[in-house]
Design a protein around this motif. Sequence first.
Motif: not given
Length: 380
Positions: A254-283
């Motif tokens: 599935t996809s995790y969506r990182v949305s930015n409603a502001g004008f300034a750019p953001i940096v988002a860091y993603l971490e799985p809390r449970d085992e068996g979860v793999t992320l395409e990238r962590h930032a």
Amino acid sequence: MSVRYVARFVRIALLVTVLAAIAGQALGQPLLLGYVSSDSMEPAMDAGDGFVAVPTLLVGDVEPGDVIVYESGDGVDDELVTHRVVRATDDGYVTRGDANPVTDQQDGEPHVREEQIVATALQIDGTVVRIPGLGVAVTTTGTVFGVVQAGIADVTGTGGDQSGRAVASLLLVLSLAGYMIETVRERRRWRLDRRIDDGTTEPRRVAVAVALVVAVAATAAMVVPAGAESIAFVSTDPAPDGELLAEPGGIVETSYRVSNAGFAPIVAYLEPRDEGVTLERHAAIVPGRDSEDVTVSITAPESEGHYERTVVEHRYLYLLPRPVIDALYDRHPWLPLGAIVALLGAIAYVLCRRLIDSGGSRPARKGGYCTRNQRFRLER
């Protein structure tokens, strides 16, 4: 009460009001003030009118008749919408712009969920407290930021992300330079009295108050949209074709969506809390008014059933160099937040002092500031 005192109070109140609106809207998280950009809420609010935005944590339960600010949640270009609640249902809230002939849901929009609501417009006797024309300052700020970012991209031949980083670096350099100039200027003055002669609050305290408003807005922009998000899926055998369905031991994507409603750019860091979860990238770096999807792969348990896995997001305004944010984040997720809030507070403080000091000549003081040369002449 003197005319000078009233004039200064009005000027300070307007300054705090405009900065609160700019900070909240530009950072994508309404704080104290918001504004409407269309005529869908007429006659309660015209396009460009501002309003007092009360965070949902302070309001309590939303009721029919309330005017709410919520994330559109359309899954493509998330934005903040200000509409009135018509009624509450088991699926969520039904909303409508006062000037619209049908509800948003009749027009094909999904019901508004509780977690989408970020603020409620203040009403007195059923009437929204509005501030005419407040949206002009906010939209002007966004336009200026976009022009600067596009100009840097044209000159340097870089994309939007890199130009956003250049703007952030420029803000950092200017804020540090302003802070050093302010520090030197303050050290060259002799403080002989903490109050000016007409009894008004000294500019430093006003600047501190404005800095606190900006700091709170920045904190809300980074903390409120982030947090933990649960992904529900089904493990079944045989598994029919469909999203979030898999055979026992299979893979759910599935996809995790990182949305930015502001004008300034953001940096988002993603971490799985449970085992068996793999992320395409962590930032992920997300420019202003944009979003980005990160693929999430989940290994289904060996037994059938409904399951949930959680992904935790930490987000930060991209106002520090990426290596600095990475280094602070590796030590603790709260460190980048503290550093960025301190930076924005310092910028707001310096700008506010400049605006107040440039508002006119300084009033006469019974015992105010004087330079070393002035003091020398007085002693002679």
